[in-house]
Design a protein around this motif. Structure first.
Motif, PDB file in Angstrom:
ATOM      1  N   ALA A  10       0.815  -1.213   0.000  1.00  0.00           N
ATOM      2  CA  ALA A  10       0.000   0.000   0.000  1.00  0.00           C
ATOM      3  C   ALA A  10       0.847   1.261   0.000  1.00  0.00           C
ATOM      4  O   ALA A  10       0.494   2.255  -0.640  1.00  0.00           O
ATOM      5  CB  ALA A  10      -0.945  -0.007   1.202  1.00  0.00           C
ATOM      6  N   VAL A  11       1.977   1.241   0.713  1.00  0.00           N
ATOM      7  CA  VAL A  11       2.749   2.481   0.858  1.00  0.00           C
ATOM      8  C   VAL A  11       3.985   2.543  -0.033  1.00  0.00           C
ATOM      9  O   VAL A  11       4.548   3.628  -0.218  1.00  0.00           O
ATOM     10  CB  VAL A  11       3.170   2.704   2.327  1.00  0.00           C
ATOM     11  N   THR A  12       4.428   1.412  -0.573  1.00  0.00           N
ATOM     12  CA  THR A  12       5.631   1.429  -1.423  1.00  0.00           C
ATOM     13  C   THR A  12       5.337   1.181  -2.887  1.00  0.00           C
ATOM     14  O   THR A  12       6.137   1.545  -3.753  1.00  0.00           O
ATOM     15  CB  THR A  12       6.652   0.367  -0.960  1.00  0.00           C
ATOM     16  N   GLY A  13       4.216   0.526  -3.186  1.00  0.00           N
ATOM     17  CA  GLY A  13       3.915   0.158  -4.565  1.00  0.00           C
ATOM     18  C   GLY A  13       4.685  -1.063  -5.041  1.00  0.00           C
ATOM     19  O   GLY A  13       4.486  -1.517  -6.177  1.00  0.00           O
ATOM     20  N   GLU A  14       5.570  -1.608  -4.208  1.00  0.00           N
ATOM     21  CA  GLU A  14       6.306  -2.830  -4.572  1.00  0.00           C
ATOM     22  C   GLU A  14       5.330  -4.002  -4.551  1.00  0.00           C
ATOM     23  O   GLU A  14       4.732  -4.293  -3.520  1.00  0.00           O
ATOM     24  CB  GLU A  14       7.448  -3.076  -3.599  1.00  0.00           C
ATOM     25  N   ALA A  15       5.175  -4.654  -5.672  1.00  0.00           N
ATOM     26  CA  ALA A  15       4.144  -5.695  -5.770  1.00  0.00           C
ATOM     27  C   ALA A  15       4.632  -6.900  -6.553  1.00  0.00           C
ATOM     28  O   ALA A  15       3.879  -7.514  -7.306  1.00  0.00           O
ATOM     29  CB  ALA A  15       2.880  -5.124  -6.413  1.00  0.00           C
ATOM     30  N   GLU A  16       5.897  -7.259  -6.342  1.00  0.00           N
ATOM     31  CA  GLU A  16       6.445  -8.456  -6.984  1.00  0.00           C
ATOM     32  C   GLU A  16       6.845  -9.456  -5.911  1.00  0.00           C
ATOM     33  O   GLU A  16       6.870  -9.155  -4.722  1.00  0.00           O
ATOM     34  CB  GLU A  16       7.654  -8.097  -7.847  1.00  0.00           C
ATOM     35  N   GLY A  17       7.174 -10.664  -6.320  1.00  0.00           N
ATOM     36  CA  GLY A  17       7.628 -11.677  -5.385  1.00  0.00           C
ATOM     37  C   GLY A  17       6.572 -11.988  -4.340  1.00  0.00           C
ATOM     38  O   GLY A  17       5.398 -12.229  -4.657  1.00  0.00           O
ATOM     39  N   HIS A  18       6.972 -11.973  -3.081  1.00  0.00           N
ATOM     40  CA  HIS A  18       6.027 -12.272  -1.997  1.00  0.00           C
ATOM     41  C   HIS A  18       4.891 -11.269  -1.937  1.00  0.00           C
ATOM     42  O   HIS A  18       3.838 -11.559  -1.350  1.00  0.00           O
ATOM     43  CB  HIS A  18       6.767 -12.264  -0.655  1.00  0.00           C
ATOM     44  N   TYR A  19       5.076 -10.096  -2.518  1.00  0.00           N
ATOM     45  CA  TYR A  19       4.074  -9.044  -2.407  1.00  0.00           C
ATOM     46  C   TYR A  19       3.021  -9.080  -3.527  1.00  0.00           C
ATOM     47  O   TYR A  19       2.025  -8.359  -3.459  1.00  0.00           O
ATOM     48  CB  TYR A  19       4.758  -7.674  -2.406  1.00  0.00           C
ATOM     49  N   ALA A  20       3.226  -9.919  -4.523  1.00  0.00           N
ATOM     50  CA  ALA A  20       2.329  -9.934  -5.685  1.00  0.00           C
ATOM     51  C   ALA A  20       0.868 -10.196  -5.318  1.00  0.00           C
ATOM     52  O   ALA A  20      -0.032  -9.556  -5.882  1.00  0.00           O
ATOM     53  CB  ALA A  20       2.825 -10.963  -6.705  1.00  0.00           C
ATOM     54  N   PRO A  21       0.566 -11.107  -4.387  1.00  0.00           N
ATOM     55  CA  PRO A  21      -0.853 -11.371  -4.085  1.00  0.00           C
ATOM     56  C   PRO A  21      -1.585 -10.205  -3.431  1.00  0.00           C
ATOM     57  O   PRO A  21      -2.800 -10.267  -3.266  1.00  0.00           O
ATOM     58  CB  PRO A  21      -0.783 -12.573  -3.133  1.00  0.00           C
ATOM     59  N   TYR A  22      -0.869  -9.144  -3.083  1.00  0.00           N
ATOM     60  CA  TYR A  22      -1.477  -8.053  -2.313  1.00  0.00           C
ATOM     61  C   TYR A  22      -1.612  -6.763  -3.118  1.00  0.00           C
ATOM     62  O   TYR A  22      -1.931  -5.714  -2.553  1.00  0.00           O
ATOM     63  CB  TYR A  22      -0.651  -7.804  -1.043  1.00  0.00           C
ATOM     64  N   LYS A  23      -1.399  -6.841  -4.413  1.00  0.00           N
ATOM     65  CA  LYS A  23      -1.400  -5.625  -5.210  1.00  0.00           C
ATOM     66  C   LYS A  23      -2.800  -5.106  -5.523  1.00  0.00           C
ATOM     67  O   LYS A  23      -2.949  -3.952  -5.939  1.00  0.00           O
ATOM     68  CB  LYS A  23      -0.625  -5.849  -6.506  1.00  0.00           C
ATOM     69  N   ASP A  24      -3.810  -5.919  -5.334  1.00  0.00           N
ATOM     70  CA  ASP A  24      -5.179  -5.499  -5.613  1.00  0.00           C
ATOM     71  C   ASP A  24      -5.805  -4.928  -4.344  1.00  0.00           C
ATOM     72  O   ASP A  24      -6.074  -5.642  -3.381  1.00  0.00           O
ATOM     73  CB  ASP A  24      -5.998  -6.689  -6.106  1.00  0.00           C
ATOM     74  N   ARG A  25      -5.986  -3.615  -4.320  1.00  0.00           N
ATOM     75  CA  ARG A  25      -6.599  -2.905  -3.204  1.00  0.00           C
ATOM     76  C   ARG A  25      -5.922  -3.249  -1.879  1.00  0.00           C
ATOM     77  O   ARG A  25      -6.537  -3.815  -0.949  1.00  0.00           O
ATOM     78  CB  ARG A  25      -8.095  -3.198  -3.129  1.00  0.00           C
ATOM     79  N   PRO A  26      -4.649  -2.934  -1.736  1.00  0.00           N
ATOM     80  CA  PRO A  26      -3.920  -3.323  -0.519  1.00  0.00           C
ATOM     81  C   PRO A  26      -4.478  -2.709   0.759  1.00  0.00           C
ATOM     82  O   PRO A  26      -4.446  -3.356   1.811  1.00  0.00           O
ATOM     83  CB  PRO A  26      -2.496  -2.842  -0.799  1.00  0.00           C
ATOM     84  N   TRP A  27      -5.001  -1.451   0.694  1.00  0.00           N
ATOM     85  CA  TRP A  27      -5.541  -0.873   1.929  1.00  0.00           C
ATOM     86  C   TRP A  27      -6.765  -1.655   2.399  1.00  0.00           C
ATOM     87  O   TRP A  27      -6.981  -1.806   3.610  1.00  0.00           O
ATOM     88  CB  TRP A  27      -5.905   0.590   1.722  1.00  0.00           C
ATOM     89  N   LYS A  28      -7.542  -2.151   1.474  1.00  0.00           N
ATOM     90  CA  LYS A  28      -8.671  -2.999   1.863  1.00  0.00           C
ATOM     91  C   LYS A  28      -8.170  -4.239   2.595  1.00  0.00           C
ATOM     92  O   LYS A  28      -8.754  -4.672   3.599  1.00  0.00           O
ATOM     93  CB  LYS A  28      -9.478  -3.396   0.631  1.00  0.00           C
ATOM     94  N   GLN A  29      -7.068  -4.794   2.105  1.00  0.00           N
ATOM     95  CA  GLN A  29      -6.521  -5.994   2.736  1.00  0.00           C
ATOM     96  C   GLN A  29      -5.921  -5.682   4.108  1.00  0.00           C
ATOM     97  O   GLN A  29      -5.973  -6.511   5.018  1.00  0.00           O
ATOM     98  CB  GLN A  29      -5.483  -6.631   1.812  1.00  0.00           C
ATOM     99  N   VAL A  30      -5.374  -4.481   4.264  1.00  0.00           N
ATOM    100  CA  VAL A  30      -4.884  -4.081   5.585  1.00  0.00           C
ATOM    101  C   VAL A  30      -6.039  -4.083   6.578  1.00  0.00           C
ATOM    102  O   VAL A  30      -5.924  -4.598   7.702  1.00  0.00           O
ATOM    103  CB  VAL A  30      -4.214  -2.696   5.527  1.00  0.00           C
ATOM    104  N   LYS A  31      -7.155  -3.497   6.166  1.00  0.00           N
ATOM    105  CA  LYS A  31      -8.319  -3.462   7.051  1.00  0.00           C
ATOM    106  C   LYS A  31      -8.800  -4.878   7.376  1.00  0.00           C
ATOM    107  O   LYS A  31      -9.178  -5.170   8.523  1.00  0.00           O
ATOM    108  CB  LYS A  31      -9.441  -2.648   6.404  1.00  0.00           C
TER     109      LYS A  31
END
Length: 600
Positions: A327-348
């Motif tokens: 959500a705050v870095t925009g890095e969305a590869e590797g381990h972070y790829a599954p979280y690139k869709d609406r990350p703030w929603k996923q934080v909540k």
């Protein structure tokens, strides 16, 4: 479960000492001690034993295999010359504990500070760490967690390649030095947790496979080495004994079990359940807490039974970190790829429900929905050793964020009901990188270096202007020393102000959040707004309603009424129903209102 044999030297009341080793592949075995070689007698189930009529405390000893190879005791209590050297016979515990009446602290009070002994201070020792404990306690931290210290190869390393599980790493100091650290922490009111690795042994210095190949299921390896055969009684005995060793001998307040998804056990009960049951039955006079890192999101380890007891107090919830990081870095590869869709929603969702993805069972019981777990069953962090050290440059999160964004994330971490964890140095905005380091040579060192490129891609890739050539050799001395914290600049205004900010947050948590968490139940969290930028979450807890309102956008947001008492605000309160950009409000509504609502 009763065990006929225990690992490591046993001191008998008659003044004798019994040495044992499980070596089923050996036809003969000898104890070598004080320049003498003494034949050992083979007993049942592959155990060898010999009794000495005295207790030669302080002597170096080891075992001689049938082919003449000398090996240390796998249950050695100290290795003064490293993993390849002889073991030191340490006597019965006679350490003069000054805090002998310490009984621990409740789990809900935990505010973790994770540290690596070798890089926490310039000297990198247990004794050197003691100096900084009062400062952490004054800030409000209630627990330190040591990265693994079980004896590993070389002089420096992260510790996840340990091979002698009972011996504190010799480069950090002696066993008594470690006890002084624990005692000093208790004097400051700090719990002390130890990270233990029960899923594999390191690739160098592990001799068990030579004389006890049944210790491992080599046909079914983990990502890091041979899988441990917990279905073998001698192996179970080794690890149960190790758990009790750290908790009794060193008076640790808890253990964090690394990557338990790689602990497979066909035995009954599962080794993880046996560890928990043993600890629960053994420590009735003080509070001891067990924590897991469980990438498979197995909530069965965290669910309470009919008595309210949980096998493990909490699990490191990587999914909270990953969603927040994207959500705050925009890095969305590797381990972070599954979280690139609406990350703030996923934080909540992580704040309200725990896991984002339901996993698989570990001990064989039914898998609960993570929303049914109390929020205190999850340990949250903005980063830990993995998520800093596996980055290409070992850079810390705050160095790439606007201060207002970093402040907001930190507020969310401490003001939410989950258990917060901070990585060493982040409490004073350290500018020192923390990289992966190890002390290997030859082909193994080259393999470790090559693996750094894959890990970098998994943890954010390469910053602008950087590439694979900027990944330093993890085996280099400078890689280790440059990861050491610098404590010389704590009075720099920016660092001083940040420490004051952290202190305020922890104090707010202590006064208003912790009282709501005792015996917290599941199904507590609820997302109040579906707008991504509005991180509005409520938790119905035993003591009241906790209401977090965080604005993760550049524009003011309205959040309505029906709120409790305002107990924290990032800045001036302003209008009652408006929250400023990149700011946080926390409200608490006492439980008496719940009772009124229930009767209306």
């Amino acid at each position: 479960m009763m065990r006929a044999c225990s690992w490591g030297p046993q001191f008998c009341e008659d003044g004798s000492t019994v040495f044992r080793l499980w070596a089923p592949a050996e036809s003969t075995l000898a104890l070598e001690i004080d320049g003498r070689r003494i034949a050992m007698k083979r007993q049942d189930d592959g155990w060898f034993a010999v009794r000495l009529e005295n207790q030669p405390v302080g002597a170096l000893y080891g075992f001689v295999l049938s082919d003449g190879r000398r090996v240390p005791d796998p249950a050695s209590r100290f290795q003064p010359l490293g993993v390849d050297g002889p073991s030191l016979l340490c006597g019965p515990d006679c350490f003069a504990w000054r805090q002998a009446d310490w009984c621990g602290r409740p789990w809900e009070e935990a505010v973790f500070y994770e540290l690596h002994v070798g890089t926490f201070t310039r000297d990198g020792t247990y004794d050197a760490a003691i100096e900084h404990l009062p400062r952490l306690a004054e800030m409000g931290f209630t627990a330190i967690e040591l990265m693994p210290i079980a004896q590993f190869p070389g002089r420096w390393g992260w510790g996840y390649d340990g091979v002698l599980q009972f011996a504190p790493h010799n480069a950090y100091g002696t066993p008594d030095d470690l006890k002084r650290l624990v005692d000093a922490a208790h004097q400051c009111g700090l719990m002390v947790f130890l990270d233990v690795v029960y899923n594999h042994f390191g690739p160098e210095g592990n001799f068990l496979a030579h004389y006890a190949p049944g210790f491992f299921h080599s046909e079914d390896p983990t990502p890091w080495g041979s899988r441990i055969a917990f279905d073998e009684p001698a192996v179970r005995s080794y690890f149960i004994g190790n758990v009790l060793h750290w908790l009794q001998e060193y008076r640790f307040d808890g253990l964090r079990l690394d990557a338990v998804d790689q602990i497979v056990d066909a035995g009954t009960p599962h080794i993880l359940q046996e560890i928990s049951d043993t600890v629960d039955a053994t420590f009735t006079d003080r509070q001891v807490h067990l924590v897991v890192e469980n990438p498979s999101n197995g909530g069965d380890l965290l669910v309470a039974d009919e008595t309210g007891h949980r096998l493990f107090a909490g699990d490191w919830n990587d999914e909270f970190h990953h969603a927040m990081h994207v959500a705050v870095t925009g890095e969305a590869e590797g381990h972070y790829a599954p979280y690139k869709d609406r990350p703030w929603k996923q934080v909540k969702q992580a704040l309200a429900k725990g896991y984002l993805n339901q996993g698989k069972t570990t001990v064989g019981s039914a898998l609960p929905n993570s929303a049914c777990l109390p929020p205190t069953a999850f340990v949250h962090f903005l980063q830990n050793h993995d998520q800093v050290g596996n980055r290409a440059l070992g850079d810390r999160l705050h160095t790439s964020l606007e201060p207002k964004v970093h402040r907001l994330l930190t507020e969310i971490l401490f003001l939410s009901p989950q258990i917060p964890l901070v990585f060493m140095g982040d409490e004073h905005l350290s500018d020192r990188p923390f990289r992966f380091f190890a002390d290997y040579s030859g082909d193994l060192a080259a393999d470790i270096h090559r693996n750094r490129f894959k890990e970098a891609e998994n943890f954010g890739g390469y910053p602008a202007g950087a590439g694979p050539e900027d990944i330093v050799d993890p085996n280099g001395w400078a890689t280790f020393t440059k990861s050491k914290l610098d404590w010389a600049n704590l009075d720099v205004p920016e660092q001083r102000d940040w420490r004051a900010f952290i202190t305020r947050l922890i104090e707010t948590r202590r006064r208003f959040v912790v009282p709501l968490l005792a015996n917290a139940r599941g199904c507590a969290g609820a997302i109040v707004s579906e707008t991504d930028a509005e991180l509005f979450v409520d938790w119905r807890l035993n003591g009241g309603l906790l209401q977090l309102r965080a604005n993760t956008s550049e524009e003011p947001r309205t959040f309505g009424a029906d709120l409790g008492d305002l107990v924290y605000a990032s800045g001036p309160d302003g209008k009652r129903d408006v929250i400023a950009a990149w700011s946080t409000l926390l409200f608490v509504r006492p439980s008496g209102i719940f009772a009124h609502e229930a009767g209306s």
